[in-house]
Scaffold this active site. Structure first.
Site, PDB file in Angstrom:
ATOM      1  N   LYS A   4       0.841  -1.199   0.000  1.00  0.00           N
ATOM      2  CA  LYS A   4       0.000   0.000   0.000  1.00  0.00           C
ATOM      3  C   LYS A   4       0.876   1.248   0.000  1.00  0.00           C
ATOM      4  O   LYS A   4       1.905   1.284   0.670  1.00  0.00           O
ATOM      5  CB  LYS A   4      -0.891  -0.017   1.242  1.00  0.00           C
TER       6      LYS A   4
ATOM      7  N   ALA B  49      -1.799  -5.407   5.012  1.00  0.00           N
ATOM      8  CA  ALA B  49      -1.886  -6.091   3.723  1.00  0.00           C
ATOM      9  C   ALA B  49      -1.915  -7.601   3.912  1.00  0.00           C
ATOM     10  O   ALA B  49      -2.664  -8.315   3.230  1.00  0.00           O
ATOM     11  CB  ALA B  49      -0.713  -5.687   2.837  1.00  0.00           C
TER      12      ALA B  49
ATOM     13  N   PRO C 283       9.285  -4.584   4.042  1.00  0.00           N
ATOM     14  CA  PRO C 283       9.822  -4.222   5.357  1.00  0.00           C
ATOM     15  C   PRO C 283       8.702  -3.940   6.354  1.00  0.00           C
ATOM     16  O   PRO C 283       7.592  -3.567   5.984  1.00  0.00           O
ATOM     17  CB  PRO C 283      10.661  -2.972   5.073  1.00  0.00           C
ATOM     18  N   VAL C 284       9.025  -4.146   7.637  1.00  0.00           N
ATOM     19  CA  VAL C 284       8.056  -3.990   8.722  1.00  0.00           C
ATOM     20  C   VAL C 284       8.146  -2.568   9.271  1.00  0.00           C
ATOM     21  O   VAL C 284       9.209  -1.954   9.284  1.00  0.00           O
ATOM     22  CB  VAL C 284       8.344  -5.029   9.826  1.00  0.00           C
TER      23      VAL C 284
ATOM     24  N   ASP D 131      -5.892   0.352   8.265  1.00  0.00           N
ATOM     25  CA  ASP D 131      -5.655   0.225   6.827  1.00  0.00           C
ATOM     26  C   ASP D 131      -6.214  -1.059   6.230  1.00  0.00           C
ATOM     27  O   ASP D 131      -6.189  -1.236   5.009  1.00  0.00           O
ATOM     28  CB  ASP D 131      -4.152   0.284   6.522  1.00  0.00           C
TER      29      ASP D 131
ATOM     30  N   ILE E 214       3.872   1.063   4.435  1.00  0.00           N
ATOM     31  CA  ILE E 214       3.291   0.500   3.211  1.00  0.00           C
ATOM     32  C   ILE E 214       2.311  -0.630   3.524  1.00  0.00           C
ATOM     33  O   ILE E 214       2.041  -1.483   2.682  1.00  0.00           O
ATOM     34  CB  ILE E 214       4.371   0.033   2.215  1.00  0.00           C
ATOM     35  N   GLY E 215       1.796  -0.610   4.750  1.00  0.00           N
ATOM     36  CA  GLY E 215       0.681  -1.491   5.091  1.00  0.00           C
ATOM     37  C   GLY E 215       1.017  -2.952   5.203  1.00  0.00           C
ATOM     38  O   GLY E 215       0.127  -3.788   5.022  1.00  0.00           O
TER      39      GLY E 215
ATOM     40  N   ALA F 107       6.925   0.219   7.997  1.00  0.00           N
ATOM     41  CA  ALA F 107       7.509   0.930   6.861  1.00  0.00           C
ATOM     42  C   ALA F 107       6.549   1.868   6.155  1.00  0.00           C
ATOM     43  O   ALA F 107       6.907   2.474   5.148  1.00  0.00           O
ATOM     44  CB  ALA F 107       8.058  -0.083   5.851  1.00  0.00           C
TER      45      ALA F 107
ATOM     46  N   GLY G 289       1.570  -5.284   7.626  1.00  0.00           N
ATOM     47  CA  GLY G 289       0.729  -6.106   8.473  1.00  0.00           C
ATOM     48  C   GLY G 289      -0.727  -6.086   8.043  1.00  0.00           C
ATOM     49  O   GLY G 289      -1.395  -7.125   8.012  1.00  0.00           O
TER      50      GLY G 289
END
Length: 283
Positions: A12, A109, A99-100, A141, A104-105, A102, A107
């Site tokens: 994301k 996602a 990456p965690v 999210d 970009i969602g 980060a 977890g």
């Protein structure tokens, strides 16, 4: 059913993220444009005698495979709602490519991917909205990640509406992270409380995106100065838009052509080989 079941947790990005107010419940009122990349974490599942979760991949070490993992929580929640006769025990493998912590969602996602996998194979009558209402409370999210399509999110980001005027599918994108984790909660807490105005969408896509912003970028940079280095490096690659996603530290760059994006990725890998990066197109 004995064959492996597969689903992707699409990365994301927040094309823009305007923070409008703090809420009494500790959350924030936001307006954000979600978009999704055609790559991400990979889930595989097989029917088993007991639930299990195994995590591999580059960023596996940053995650717990216990019951607190969102993937496990989604599976438990769906079984509690629909029953073990419809949602069987599953042995799940998660390949953690994103990456965690980060922005970009990752977890969320993964949670959404687990929900979609169960829906596809066992609960096909459940629509996106119903699925999001059920598992969305696990993370702000997750509702957007269920559909993994460009949309406008308001409230805490879970009230979604389509934005067909943002015809972004197929846009080449480069994601870059300096390999520094940034926790979401402290970044929101560090927001200065200034409402800098609403987010608008319209026919002139680029003008709208240029006028937009990410209100979490300043507090994120205060805690992770490397974000400035990433944004500076991306700007030198001449994308038509570069911005931090979510609460950081991942930043994205949008390009007009795949060749431009690939060349930019090569140049960045040569100049900053220590950074994580991923190329793709928007879904």
């Amino acid at each position: 059913m004995t064959e492996a079941m597969n689903e992707t947790g699409w990365a994301k990005i927040n094309l823009a993220l305007h923070v409008r107010a703090r809420r009494p419940d500790g959350y924030h009122e936001i307006e954000t444009l979600f978009a999704f990349v055609d790559g991400g974490d990979e889930l595989r599942a097989e029917i088993a005698d007991a639930d299990s979760l195994v995590i591999d991949g580059e960023f596996a070490g940053a995650l717990s495979a216990g019951g607190d993992n969102l993937v496990s929580q989604v599976l438990t929640l769906l079984r509690e709602r629909y029953g073990a006769d419809r949602v069987p025990r599953l042995a799940v493998s998660l390949t953690k490519k994103l990456p965690v912590a980060a922005g970009i969602g990752g977890g969320s996602a993964d949670a959404a991917a687990m929900a979609r996998l169960v829906r596809r194979y066992f609960l096909p009558e459940i629509g996106d909205a119903a699925l999001a209402r059920l598992v969305g409370p696990l993370g702000a999210d997750i509702a957007a990640c269920i559909a993994s399509a460009t949309c406008l999110g308001v409230g805490v980001g879970a009230e979604l509406s389509p934005v067909p005027e943002l015809a972004l599918a197929g846009t080449p994108v480069l994601l870059v992270n300096p390999r520094e984790a940034v926790a979401t909660g402290p970044i929101f807490a560090a927001w200065d409380g200034v409402d800098r105005g609403p987010l608008f969408t319209g026919a002139d896509l680029r003008a709208q995106l240029f006028a937009a912003r990410n209100d979490l970028q300043r507090p994120a940079i205060a805690g992770c100065p490397a974000i400035t280095d990433v944004l500076t490096a991306l700007g030198e690659l001449r994308p038509w838009l570069a911005r931090m996603s979510g609460s950081g530290a991942t930043c994205f760059a949008l390009f007009d052509a795949a060749g431009e994006c690939d060349m930019a990725a090569q140049r960045l890998a040569a100049s900053h080989p220590q950074w994580w990066q991923m190329t793709g197109v928007l879904r």
